[in-house]
Scaffold this motif. Structure first.
Motif, short mmCIF file in Angstrom:
data_model
loop_
_atom_site.label_atom_id
_atom_site.label_comp_id
_atom_site.label_asym_id
_atom_site.label_seq_id
_atom_site.Cartn_x
_atom_site.Cartn_y
_atom_site.Cartn_z
N ARG A 1 8.90 14.82 43.78
CA ARG A 1 9.59 13.53 43.39
C ARG A 1 9.71 12.66 44.58
O ARG A 1 9.83 11.47 44.46
CB ARG A 1 10.81 13.90 42.81
N TYR A 2 9.24 13.32 45.90
CA TYR A 2 9.48 12.49 47.06
C TYR A 2 8.26 11.43 47.24
O TYR A 2 8.21 10.31 47.98
CB TYR A 2 9.57 13.25 48.31
N ASP A 3 7.17 11.71 46.37
CA ASP A 3 5.90 10.86 46.64
C ASP A 3 6.21 9.70 45.75
O ASP A 3 5.90 8.54 46.50
CB ASP A 3 4.84 11.63 45.82
N PRO A 4 6.94 9.28 44.57
CA PRO A 4 6.94 8.26 44.00
C PRO A 4 8.15 7.43 45.04
O PRO A 4 8.18 6.16 45.05
CB PRO A 4 7.56 8.38 42.71
N LEU A 5 8.91 8.18 45.48
CA LEU A 5 10.08 7.71 46.29
C LEU A 5 9.38 6.86 47.56
O LEU A 5 9.67 5.76 47.68
CB LEU A 5 11.03 8.54 46.66
N ALA A 6 8.34 7.54 47.95
CA ALA A 6 7.92 6.93 49.50
C ALA A 6 7.09 5.74 48.65
O ALA A 6 7.15 4.62 49.56
CB ALA A 6 6.81 7.94 50.05
N ALA A 7 6.39 5.71 47.96
CA ALA A 7 5.60 4.87 47.09
C ALA A 7 6.59 3.54 46.99
O ALA A 7 6.20 2.43 47.38
CB ALA A 7 4.71 5.10 46.09
N ALA A 8 7.72 3.78 46.57
CA ALA A 8 8.56 2.85 46.09
C ALA A 8 9.19 2.00 47.22
O ALA A 8 9.15 0.77 47.26
CB ALA A 8 9.70 3.20 45.25
#
Lengths: 210, 270
Positions: B233-240
């Protein structure tokens, strides 16, 4: 120990045709040598800074060192694809050292490596002379010019500045990445170590039969 | 020294997958590369520098030291364009140096672009270990293992090359080797170090490669990995976070424009 790699080393045995592509040993040698050169790349920036007070843009005179991995490693290994891999591996050292230019330099290195690779490919990977290496060095410097156009708007320099800057870079690439790399490759070859990389081929045995 | 270089806390950026981060940072590079509006460029530099403070995981004063060095980056990348760029609105001329309004703004644009690149690059480099990157590349973009393991093995071999360099230097010193003057002497000096180091590296790499082939590191079949690389879930966070930085920069450049220059290229303003 080396027999497992150099298949067909026994005289008289049928010699399998050289498989296409890079073997693990080619890749590992390419990358280790390139990483060593990459460490030199890293420290070369201080030499670069030493040159800059000489006259404006004098630092371009030593720029060619940053393309030496592509040509030197190709001259040693002599296989397609090695020039690009070498240049990228050398640039990877900047990521290892945590430099702010790490990723940018890896992107640049792809183009520089392709520039050199293209020249070697034009000679069908069969010419290993100093002049071809020099041309490949110039090819790499052309590769480094392409991103500069978008990044540094170099096309908007005064025309004399543009020509002076990039012709100095091309000359230094031909000298350092070309002729110096060639001389070094010859010196390394004299130690006989490259026979590990380029084991005797079928035609060498055929020559013995004559 | 080692401890000093380690991040002091872990952020979302550290937990995001290296491949995703790599793709995002390359995309961000292209956004910056094709930004020709000075205000947008300026705010991108500001946003990513701020992001560096927030997400790099290093103490404030360490990041501050790095950011101070951006000043040098700014000057060295902008000076040539300021002094020698094309332009019509003359401000100052001295010999070959021609500072014009256009070249000045184009120069500082390049400066802000370099700062943006530097902070984006650092965001990646400071939050990603090389080993994680190669394991992720193997598993997520199918980089052939022989390339990834060659990189990782070579990195381990580098300290040995350094040791050999020191041995060589001491050996030459004890033997009283002195290099001659002039280009011929330089080349002899380079050769004294380069030939033994290169040939020894080739020999060692070749030996290691034989051992690795015996252990089937060159295989192309399915294999298991010591470090599984997953998307979390940290991947969409980083992208955001990255997307928000770009959008904020764009909005700020519309709401609070400082320079009012739509395009810094010479050809775009005939």
């Amino acid at each position: 120990m080396q027999e497992s790699l150099n298949q067909g080393n026994r005289p008289g045995a049928p010699i399998p045709a050289q498989r296409r592509g890079l073997k693990l040993s080619d890749i590992l040698v390419t990358i280790l040598v390139s990483l060593v050169l990459g460490v030199i790349y890293h420290f070369w920036s201080s030499v670069y800074k030493l040159f800059s007070p000489l006259f404006f843009q004098a630092d371009e005179l030593v720029y060619g060192m940053w393309f030496i991995a592509a040509t030197l490693v190709f001259l040693l290994i002599r296989k397609p694809g090695v020039a690009v891999l070498a240049e990228v591996a050398a640039a990877h050292v900047e990521i290892l050292f945590g430099s702010e230019w790490g990723i940018q330099l890896v992107l640049y290195s792809v183009l520089q490596g392709l520039g050199a690779e293209l020249v070697f490919a034009l000679f069908r990977y069969r010419k290993f002379s100093g002049s071809v290496a020099a041309l490949a060095g110039v090819g790499a410097s052309v590769g480094s010019l392409i991103p500069d156009i978008y990044y540094g708007y170099v096309a908007d320099y005064s025309t004399w500045m543009l020509i002076a800057k990039y012709s100095m870079r091309a000359v230094s690439s031909a000298l350092i990445a070309g002729y110096l790399a060639y001389a070094l490759a010859k010196a390394v070859e004299a130690t006989g170590v490259t026979s590990l990389l380029r084991p005797v081929a079928a035609k060498d045995y055929a020559a013995l039969e004559d | 020294m080692k401890k000093w270089l380690n991040p002091s806390f872990t952020t979302w950026m550290h937990r995001a997958n290296p491949v995703l981060k790599l793709v995002l940072v390359i995309l961000l590079f292209f956004v910056a590369l094709f930004t020709h509006r000075l205000d947008f460029m300026f705010y991108q530099a500001v946003m990513f520098t701020l992001l560096l403070f927030w997400q790099s995981g290093y103490a404030f004063w360490k990041v501050l030291l790095i950011v101070l060095s951006f000043g040098l980056v700014f000057i060295s990348s902008s000076s040539t364009m300021i002094l020698f760029g094309k332009g019509d609105e003359m401000w100052w001329e001295w010999g070959l140096i021609r500072i014009t309004e256009e070249s000045f703004y184009r120069g500082i644009h390049i400066g802000f672009k370099s700062v943006t690149f530097a902070s984006e690059g650092l965001l990646f480099v400071l939050t990603t270990s090389s080993v994680d990157l190669f394991y992720a590349l193997m598993q997520k973009v199918k980089l052939p293992p022989k390339y990834a393991y060659s990189f990782m093995a070579s990195i381990r071999l580098l300290p040995m090359v350094w040791e050999e360099f020191l041995i060589r230097r001491n050996a030459l010193r004890i033997r009283g080797a002195r290099s001659l003057k002039g280009p011929r002497g330089w080349f002899a000096g380079i050769k004294m170090y380069a030939v033994p180091l290169l040939s020894q590296s080739i020999r060692r790499a070749h030996r290691v490669a034989v051992a690795m082939e015996a252990k089937a590191f060159n295989g192309n079949g399915r294999r298991s990995y010591y470090y599984p690389s997953l998307f979390t879930r940290y991947d969409p966070l980083a992208a955001a976070v990255f997307a928000a930085a770009v959008v904020l920069a764009l909005m700020l450049s519309d709401v609070f424009p400082l320079f009012h220059i739509a395009d810094v290229r010479y050809s775009a303003n005939p």
